[in-house]
Design an enzyme around this catalytic site. Structure first.
Site, PDB file in Angstrom:
ATOM      1  N   CYS A  47      32.861 -22.610  12.295  1.00 50.48           N
ATOM      2  CA  CYS A  47      32.345 -21.748  13.197  1.00 50.48           C
ATOM      3  C   CYS A  47      32.078 -20.320  12.744  1.00 50.48           C
ATOM      4  O   CYS A  47      30.925 -19.552  12.678  1.00 50.48           O
ATOM      5  CB  CYS A  47      32.886 -21.465  14.590  1.00 50.48           C
ATOM      6  SG  CYS A  47      34.724 -20.792  14.302  1.00 50.48           S
ATOM      7  N   HIS A  83      26.476 -22.385  18.106  1.00 48.83           N
ATOM      8  CA  HIS A  83      27.771 -22.309  17.410  1.00 48.83           C
ATOM      9  C   HIS A  83      28.163 -23.593  16.471  1.00 48.83           C
ATOM     10  O   HIS A  83      27.453 -24.685  16.919  1.00 48.83           O
ATOM     11  CB  HIS A  83      28.873 -21.998  18.506  1.00 48.83           C
ATOM     12  CG  HIS A  83      28.901 -23.142  19.326  1.00 48.83           C
ATOM     13  ND1 HIS A  83      30.256 -23.366  20.058  1.00 48.83           N
ATOM     14  CD2 HIS A  83      27.938 -23.515  20.243  1.00 48.83           C
ATOM     15  CE1 HIS A  83      29.997 -24.247  20.945  1.00 48.83           C
ATOM     16  NE2 HIS A  83      28.898 -24.361  21.144  1.00 48.83           N
ATOM     17  N   HIS A  94      37.524 -19.181  17.713  1.00 51.60           N
ATOM     18  CA  HIS A  94      36.069 -19.833  17.646  1.00 51.60           C
ATOM     19  C   HIS A  94      35.227 -18.361  17.926  1.00 51.60           C
ATOM     20  O   HIS A  94      35.418 -17.360  18.595  1.00 51.60           O
ATOM     21  CB  HIS A  94      35.956 -20.650  18.756  1.00 51.60           C
ATOM     22  CG  HIS A  94      34.611 -21.267  18.682  1.00 51.60           C
ATOM     23  ND1 HIS A  94      34.522 -22.176  17.740  1.00 51.60           N
ATOM     24  CD2 HIS A  94      33.486 -21.210  19.568  1.00 51.60           C
ATOM     25  CE1 HIS A  94      33.126 -22.766  17.825  1.00 51.60           C
ATOM     26  NE2 HIS A  94      32.649 -22.396  18.981  1.00 51.60           N
TER      27      HIS A  94
END
Length: 262
Positions: free
Chosen positions: A160, A224, A212
């Site tokens: 990520c 993402h 994240h």
């Protein structure tokens, strides 16, 4: 060994937590990215620090080329953009991942310690790489479908924060390597409804730790690299967080939104 300087001379080089192929991959280094060599261990392992983000780890000696300090300090001229870009070497050729650095390239031919690398493809000059919603959208969508890979920063596998870092790198904007570090940058956006294309959304776990990050395409859509979906995807987002279209459930809890470029 004395401090030396190097450049990654393969398409994608793993950066390990320890001097072993069995060690955790903590990041990756792309072709042309520069390194400070800090130490050397037996078996051809080098401890290096990445020039772009100061990340440290262990790399194999055969995957880098030593360069003089004056080359290490040269400014970037352009970056690889197209997934079809390739480098030709005497042994054949290999593909570049978007975001690879061509810092020395004014012509098509690069020479590092008598090794020749011939660039074949398109390139983007840094003066053209100005932050804009159009560039954010175009660059981020280059990675759609790239598999999730812990420590990855390339089309062949990306995590990520590696994803957000590489999209911003193609606009010549430096972001730290990890999500929690990236969350310390920029200005906080008070409400999701005020978000713009290119803002970063951060998500935490049950302990409140940021784990994240993704790039907002607008105030209700995020792109993402996610372990739950297995690749880079576009999902809806609301004030509660991300709702995975593939899994049909909420997968990430929204913590905050940051604007890196005002």
């Amino acid at each position: 060994m004395n401090l030396a300087y190097a450049v990654c001379s393969v398409s994608v080089m793993p950066l390990r937590a320890e001097a072993s192929h069995r060690a955790e991959q903590v990041s990756q280094v792309l072709f042309g990215e520069r390194l400070e060599v800090m130490a050397q261990e037996k078996g051809g392992w080098l401890k290096v620090r990445c020039e772009w983000d100061d990340y440290e780890g262990w790399a194999k000696e055969g995957q880098v080329t030593i360069i003089p300090y004056k080359e290490f300090r040269k400014p970037l001229h352009n970056l690889s953009l197209s997934p079809a870009d390739v480098i030709r070497v005497p042994e054949g050729q290999f593909m570049l991942s978007p975001g690879s650095s061509l810092f020395q390239m004014r012509a098509k031919l690069m020479r590092w310690h008598n090794r020749e690398f011939l660039f074949k493809g398109k390139k983007i000059a840094l003066k053209e790489a100005v932050f804009s919603p159009e560039l954010v959208t175009g660059y981020s969508k280059l990675f759609i479908g790239s598999p999730y890979n812990w420590g990855g920063r390339s089309l062949m596998g990306i995590d990520c924060s590696g994803f957000t870092q590489m999209v911003y790198k193609m606009m010549h904007i430096r972001l730290p390597r990890d999500a929690y570090q990236q969350a310390e940058n920029g200005e906080t956006v008070g409400f999701l409804q005020q978000a713009r294309c290119g803002d970063l959304a951060f998500f935490d776990n049950e302990e409140g730790r940021i784990t994240h990050v993704g790039i907002l395409l607008d105030d209700h859509t995020i792109i993402h690299a996610t372990e739950s979906s297995g690749c880079v995807v576009i999902d809806p987002i609301d004030n509660g967080g991300i709702i995975s279209k593939r899994l049909r459930q909420r997968t990430h809890n929204l913590r905050l939104v940051k604007r890196i470029v005002s």
